[in-house]
Enzyme design. Sequence first.
Site, PDB file in Angstrom:
ATOM      1  N   ASP A  89       0.847  -1.204   0.000  1.00  0.00           N
ATOM      2  CA  ASP A  89       0.000   0.000   0.000  1.00  0.00           C
ATOM      3  C   ASP A  89       0.871   1.239   0.000  1.00  0.00           C
ATOM      4  O   ASP A  89       2.017   1.203   0.442  1.00  0.00           O
ATOM      5  CB  ASP A  89      -0.897  -0.002   1.246  1.00  0.00           C
ATOM      6  CG  ASP A  89      -2.048   0.992   1.147  1.00  0.00           C
ATOM      7  OD1 ASP A  89      -2.237   1.586   0.065  1.00  0.00           O
ATOM      8  OD2 ASP A  89      -2.755   1.167   2.146  1.00  0.00           O
ATOM      9  N   LYS A  90       0.293   2.321  -0.505  1.00  0.00           N
ATOM     10  CA  LYS A  90       0.964   3.622  -0.372  1.00  0.00           C
ATOM     11  C   LYS A  90       0.035   4.556   0.375  1.00  0.00           C
ATOM     12  O   LYS A  90      -1.190   4.389   0.372  1.00  0.00           O
ATOM     13  CB  LYS A  90       1.373   4.174  -1.739  1.00  0.00           C
ATOM     14  CG  LYS A  90       0.302   4.909  -2.521  1.00  0.00           C
ATOM     15  CD  LYS A  90       0.425   6.405  -2.477  1.00  0.00           C
ATOM     16  CE  LYS A  90      -0.961   6.967  -2.791  1.00  0.00           C
ATOM     17  NZ  LYS A  90      -1.147   8.361  -2.759  1.00  0.00           N
ATOM     18  N   HIS A  91       0.628   5.512   1.058  1.00  0.00           N
ATOM     19  CA  HIS A  91      -0.179   6.481   1.802  1.00  0.00           C
ATOM     20  C   HIS A  91       0.406   7.862   1.574  1.00  0.00           C
ATOM     21  O   HIS A  91       1.618   8.036   1.594  1.00  0.00           O
ATOM     22  CB  HIS A  91      -0.160   6.138   3.300  1.00  0.00           C
ATOM     23  CG  HIS A  91      -1.113   6.955   4.105  1.00  0.00           C
ATOM     24  ND1 HIS A  91      -2.450   6.632   4.225  1.00  0.00           N
ATOM     25  CD2 HIS A  91      -0.939   8.096   4.816  1.00  0.00           C
ATOM     26  CE1 HIS A  91      -3.055   7.528   4.991  1.00  0.00           C
ATOM     27  NE2 HIS A  91      -2.163   8.427   5.355  1.00  0.00           N
ATOM     28  N   SER A  92      -0.474   8.819   1.345  1.00  0.00           N
ATOM     29  CA  SER A  92      -0.025  10.195   1.130  1.00  0.00           C
ATOM     30  C   SER A  92      -0.437  11.043   2.318  1.00  0.00           C
ATOM     31  O   SER A  92      -1.488  10.811   2.921  1.00  0.00           O
ATOM     32  CB  SER A  92      -0.659  10.729  -0.156  1.00  0.00           C
ATOM     33  OG  SER A  92      -0.718  12.131  -0.131  1.00  0.00           O
ATOM     34  N   THR A 129      -9.506  10.346  -0.959  1.00  0.00           N
ATOM     35  CA  THR A 129      -9.736   9.323  -1.994  1.00  0.00           C
ATOM     36  C   THR A 129     -11.151   8.737  -1.901  1.00  0.00           C
ATOM     37  O   THR A 129     -11.778   8.451  -2.930  1.00  0.00           O
ATOM     38  CB  THR A 129      -8.668   8.218  -1.844  1.00  0.00           C
ATOM     39  OG1 THR A 129      -7.389   8.830  -1.985  1.00  0.00           O
ATOM     40  CG2 THR A 129      -8.819   7.151  -2.904  1.00  0.00           C
ATOM     41  N   ARG A 177      -8.106  15.256  17.969  1.00  0.00           N
ATOM     42  CA  ARG A 177      -7.023  16.136  17.494  1.00  0.00           C
ATOM     43  C   ARG A 177      -7.530  17.132  16.466  1.00  0.00           C
ATOM     44  O   ARG A 177      -7.114  18.287  16.444  1.00  0.00           O
ATOM     45  CB  ARG A 177      -5.901  15.293  16.880  1.00  0.00           C
ATOM     46  CG  ARG A 177      -5.091  14.518  17.909  1.00  0.00           C
ATOM     47  CD  ARG A 177      -4.211  13.478  17.216  1.00  0.00           C
ATOM     48  NE  ARG A 177      -3.329  14.064  16.246  1.00  0.00           N
ATOM     49  CZ  ARG A 177      -2.942  13.463  15.120  1.00  0.00           C
ATOM     50  NH1 ARG A 177      -3.359  12.244  14.826  1.00  0.00           N
ATOM     51  NH2 ARG A 177      -2.138  14.059  14.284  1.00  0.00           N
ATOM     52  N   SER A 192      -0.487   7.678  14.165  1.00  0.00           N
ATOM     53  CA  SER A 192      -1.805   7.601  13.550  1.00  0.00           C
ATOM     54  C   SER A 192      -1.757   6.829  12.221  1.00  0.00           C
ATOM     55  O   SER A 192      -2.506   5.878  11.992  1.00  0.00           O
ATOM     56  CB  SER A 192      -2.324   9.030  13.327  1.00  0.00           C
ATOM     57  OG  SER A 192      -3.468   9.032  12.528  1.00  0.00           O
ATOM     58  N   LYS A 196      -2.819   2.437  11.481  1.00  0.00           N
ATOM     59  CA  LYS A 196      -3.800   1.946  10.495  1.00  0.00           C
ATOM     60  C   LYS A 196      -3.127   1.045   9.462  1.00  0.00           C
ATOM     61  O   LYS A 196      -3.694   0.036   9.035  1.00  0.00           O
ATOM     62  CB  LYS A 196      -4.469   3.135   9.797  1.00  0.00           C
ATOM     63  CG  LYS A 196      -5.461   3.855  10.701  1.00  0.00           C
ATOM     64  CD  LYS A 196      -6.036   5.089  10.060  1.00  0.00           C
ATOM     65  CE  LYS A 196      -5.036   6.185   9.952  1.00  0.00           C
ATOM     66  NZ  LYS A 196      -5.483   7.544  10.172  1.00  0.00           N
ATOM     67  N   LYS A 197      -1.926   1.423   9.054  1.00  0.00           N
ATOM     68  CA  LYS A 197      -1.250   0.644   8.009  1.00  0.00           C
ATOM     69  C   LYS A 197      -0.805  -0.716   8.543  1.00  0.00           C
ATOM     70  O   LYS A 197      -0.907  -1.723   7.860  1.00  0.00           O
ATOM     71  CB  LYS A 197      -0.039   1.423   7.461  1.00  0.00           C
ATOM     72  CG  LYS A 197      -0.442   2.681   6.728  1.00  0.00           C
ATOM     73  CD  LYS A 197      -1.247   2.362   5.486  1.00  0.00           C
ATOM     74  CE  LYS A 197      -2.108   3.503   5.045  1.00  0.00           C
ATOM     75  NZ  LYS A 197      -3.015   3.156   3.942  1.00  0.00           N
TER      76      LYS A 197
HETATM   77  N1  URA Z   1      -3.290  11.246   8.281  1.00  0.00           N
HETATM   78  C1  URA Z   1      -3.570  10.387   9.296  1.00  0.00           C
HETATM   79  O1  URA Z   1      -4.071   9.294   9.072  1.00  0.00           O
HETATM   80  N2  URA Z   1      -3.269  10.760  10.549  1.00  0.00           N
HETATM   81  C2  URA Z   1      -2.702  11.949  10.842  1.00  0.00           C
HETATM   82  O2  URA Z   1      -2.461  12.221  11.998  1.00  0.00           O
HETATM   83  C3  URA Z   1      -2.438  12.851   9.781  1.00  0.00           C
HETATM   84  C4  URA Z   1      -2.731  12.470   8.505  1.00  0.00           C
END
Ligand code: URA
Length: 447
Positions: A89-92, A129, A177, A192, A196-197
């Site tokens: 996976d990629k995350h931006s 997305t 937050r 954070s 999740k990843k």
């Molecule tokens: N994206 C996230 O999932 N968490 C953050 O704290 C900032 C961006």
Amino acid sequence: MNPAEVIRSKRDGQTLSRAQIDAFVHGLAAADGPGRWADSQAAAMAMAILLRGMSARETADLADAMTHSGTVLDWSAETGSGLHGPALDKHSTGGVGDKVSLMLAPMLAACGAVVPMISGRGLAHTGGTLDKLEALPGYRVNPPHTQLLQTLRTAGCAIVGASSDLAPADRRLYAIRDVTATVESVALITASILSKKRAAGLRALVMDVKVGSGAFAARLEDAQALAHSLVQVATQAGLPTVALVTDMNQVLGTTAGNALEVAEAIAFLTGRGTRDARLLDVTLALGAELLHLGGLQPSAAAARLALQQSLDSGSAAERFARMVAELGGPVDVLQAPGLAVAPVQRPVPAPRGGRVAAIDVRALGLAVVALGGGRLHPADVVDPRVGLSAVQALDAVLAAGEPLAVVHAASADAAAAAVAAVQAAFTLADGPAAAAAPVVLQRISAG
Ligand code: URA
């Protein structure tokens, strides 16, 4: 453990023990009852972390505890049900016009990866997305697990939202937050994202850390610090990760707005029209890192060729079409995506001639939000039709009156406000073009 005493420790600049971090995370995820921390306590803790910072060890412990606050998926255990290939996976970190996930997930799938891409919604001026995909009529961003598995089996990729049992501590802390000015902490962002990843059961991850006027990190040193933290914590936790720091001083591609970006992604995948060079570059660079990291290609250069081939052969477009159909979207999305069109379209005339010397990309993102393409309040409903197309790039040379972009709006009044906002976001100047900045600015790896 007394929550106030844990908060006091961090408030006074002490390093938290694993037991203290566990108490905090347990307090976030626990059901109503004696073990649960109140919102006020969680907010105070988030502010103490933001102001005092966390060591690499504390950040890793926080990420680990949040990962295990809910279900941790294991795709290798699903192998018997027809899934092949490593889960990648990629995350931006978020930008304007960043539709890379829409193309990259099917391109990776076409190259042999399994891509359970857990995505989010728009945040502040950046697009999300899931909001983009919901512009496709019927697309389900929260399918039941059986439908998710079926999609991964037939398409190799599924772009969906996080289920409620995936990193629930992050879900609660993130919401707190968001409304307590405690988003911009390297430790909290690292924990954070990685919680999740890691809970999504990945074999490898590539991070797109954006920097520039349209990113959360406007300064290169802030983006670099976040990239280093993400790579270090993920790698130590056994999730091979590379980060690319990429430029967000101009819109990525030529559109910003949900349906417009999906249309651009489909044109990119099918090769109808010209593929924006920067969008292609960043997509190939991120994908190449992942295929190499996940062991599917011997080098990043070979991976880049395989990804380009997935576009040229139409196999990536085919994967995208299968994913959309499996998740309830149009059955022939490449030919008939069913995207709604805004009733008002207005070109934005350049107020003077000259070269595009600077773009306030955040202001363009906020213009899309103001048109209804994003949310001002969590309960707002997004209008998929609105946004910007034909957005000019840095260094484009324009005559007075030539369009800076085209506004897509729900009403003439909304269009007029967006035209003014777009004009104000562009700086036109005389003189020669600066040397074009590359889109991929830096690669950060654990090695
Ligand atoms: N994206 C996230 O999932 N968490 C953050 O704290 C900032 C961006």
